[in-house]
Design an enzyme around this catalytic site. Sequence first.
Site, short mmCIF file in Angstrom:
data_model
loop_
_atom_site.label_atom_id
_atom_site.label_comp_id
_atom_site.label_asym_id
_atom_site.label_seq_id
_atom_site.Cartn_x
_atom_site.Cartn_y
_atom_site.Cartn_z
N GLU A 115 0.82 -1.20 0.00
CA GLU A 115 0.00 0.00 0.00
C GLU A 115 0.87 1.26 0.00
OE1 GLU A 115 -4.08 -1.72 1.93
OE2 GLU A 115 -2.81 -0.60 3.27
N CYS A 128 3.62 8.42 1.46
CA CYS A 128 4.15 7.38 2.34
C CYS A 128 4.29 6.11 1.50
CB CYS A 128 3.17 7.18 3.49
SG CYS A 128 3.63 5.85 4.61
N CYS A 135 6.42 -7.50 6.51
CA CYS A 135 7.52 -7.00 7.33
C CYS A 135 7.95 -8.10 8.28
CB CYS A 135 7.07 -5.77 8.13
SG CYS A 135 8.41 -5.03 9.11
N CYS A 139 6.26 -6.14 15.11
CA CYS A 139 5.97 -5.26 16.25
C CYS A 139 4.54 -5.56 16.73
CB CYS A 139 6.12 -3.80 15.85
SG CYS A 139 7.82 -3.40 15.36
N CYS A 142 1.35 -3.55 15.26
CA CYS A 142 1.35 -3.17 13.85
C CYS A 142 0.68 -4.25 13.00
CB CYS A 142 2.78 -2.95 13.37
SG CYS A 142 2.86 -2.52 11.61
N CYS A 356 -1.07 5.15 10.22
CA CYS A 356 0.13 4.40 10.59
C CYS A 356 -0.22 3.04 11.15
CB CYS A 356 0.89 5.12 11.69
SG CYS A 356 1.49 6.71 11.28
N1 SAH Z 1 9.44 -0.35 9.88
C1 SAH Z 1 9.54 1.07 9.99
C2 SAH Z 1 8.54 1.86 9.16
C3 SAH Z 1 7.10 1.40 9.09
S1 SAH Z 1 5.94 1.80 10.33
C4 SAH Z 1 9.45 1.47 11.45
O1 SAH Z 1 9.24 0.62 12.29
O2 SAH Z 1 9.65 2.64 11.74
C5 SAH Z 1 5.73 3.54 10.46
C6 SAH Z 1 5.36 3.95 11.89
O3 SAH Z 1 4.02 3.55 12.26
C7 SAH Z 1 6.28 3.32 12.93
O4 SAH Z 1 6.65 4.25 13.91
C8 SAH Z 1 5.38 2.27 13.53
O5 SAH Z 1 5.85 1.86 14.78
C9 SAH Z 1 4.06 2.98 13.56
N2 SAH Z 1 2.92 2.09 13.77
C10 SAH Z 1 2.82 0.79 13.45
N3 SAH Z 1 1.61 0.31 13.79
C11 SAH Z 1 0.92 1.33 14.34
C12 SAH Z 1 -0.41 1.45 14.85
N4 SAH Z 1 -1.25 0.43 14.83
N5 SAH Z 1 -0.80 2.65 15.31
C13 SAH Z 1 0.04 3.70 15.28
N6 SAH Z 1 1.30 3.64 14.79
C14 SAH Z 1 1.74 2.47 14.34
#
Ligand code: SAH
Length: 379
Positions: A115, A128, A135, A139, A142, A356
């Site tokens: 996306e 973005c 990935c 995390c 996410c 995000c």
């Molecule tokens: N892998 C990279 C970039 C992708 S995520 C990273 O970890 O930075 C972009 C941002 O969105 C990151 O800060 C991630 O932690 C955040 N993010 C992921 N899931 C989220 C969620 N459900 N709500 C808010 N932010 C989230």
Amino acid sequence: MMPQPVTADPLRGCARPAPAPGPVERANLLGMARPRLESFFESLGERPFRARQVLKWVHARGEGDFESMTDLGRALRARLAEVAEIRAPDVEGRRNSGDGTRKWLLRVDSGNCVEMVFIPEGRRGTLCVSSQAGCPLDCAFCSTGRQGFNRNLSAAEIAGQVWLAVRELDRPVTNVVLMGMGEPLLNFEAVTEAIDLMLEDLAYGLARRRVTLSTAGIVPAIDRLARRAPVSLAVSLHAPDDALRDRLVPINRKYPIAELLAACRRYAAANPKQKITFEYVMLEGVNDSPEHARALVALLRPVPAKVNLIPFNPFPGAPFRRSPEAVVDGFRERLNGAGIVAITRRPRGDDIDAACGQLAGEVVARAARVRRAALAAVS
Ligand code: SAH
């Protein structure tokens, strides 16, 4: 063979097989920054200045057909049509949010979609882009991590996202953030070549500070980035101590906070004018207490830092809740009161699951196995 499932929602419909590739492997020029494009033309027996002409046609003018590149000469145009191509991911679906945010589902091959999101804000237009299909980092909060990891995107697939967006939008892309699906620093070569194109005057001509790479903290690659392509750096911190961060961002077990912040200090020292952005997702009752704020202040004091608080964006089955607004405000005030610039990132496009951490795309379901293999490879 089982029939391929077909779904009604265009942004959930990544199950249609892509057309089989033709017999000839053509060189996709879309992902070649100037040095590689010059070598390509030299390999054809052409002068290197052809690279500059083609960069301009493809990226600055959005041209995808060699036949229209009138200053190349007929013979060279015909040769290029044989051996090269300008191929971006296919647009599988589009969605527009009530707040102006736009999202594209892009097919990169028969089993993978990623996306891309455009966020307009005043005169700024932020794109973005994704760097991987899925990935490997998993995390806890996410939705991308949930699907596991399939593969790195190529430079053409990353730069191709910018190319597509610029062609489709009726307003300029002023900023690019590598904050879509994937961990950009685990796809270093392709990501940095795509960044070269974003910065290239003959292509998109963005200033370094207008390109932001967001990482969960791949420490050695932060140092490499400082040398190779020192763009703005955002770091997904999300917790002020290792015990909590180990749980939320599992790559912390390999690169704990002290090592990560040391790398951030080195990055900042190499780019003195820029602060590092620390992203901190606000999870109710998990990382949002006054004690967490105090610990975060102590941690970030030695780093030229600013903090982006991200209210958690939910997705189905997520084991967390968004911190209440008053808690986010209080947390932010504590940071600001201690001299650390902090802002709350407004959720954008959450009505179309474009905020995000909500990007899902679709990768074929060999998730858990591939994720384990990928994590083993980085540890
Ligand atoms: N892998 C990279 C970039 C992708 S995520 C990273 O970890 O930075 C972009 C941002 O969105 C990151 O800060 C991630 O932690 C955040 N993010 C992921 N899931 C989220 C969620 N459900 N709500 C808010 N932010 C989230």
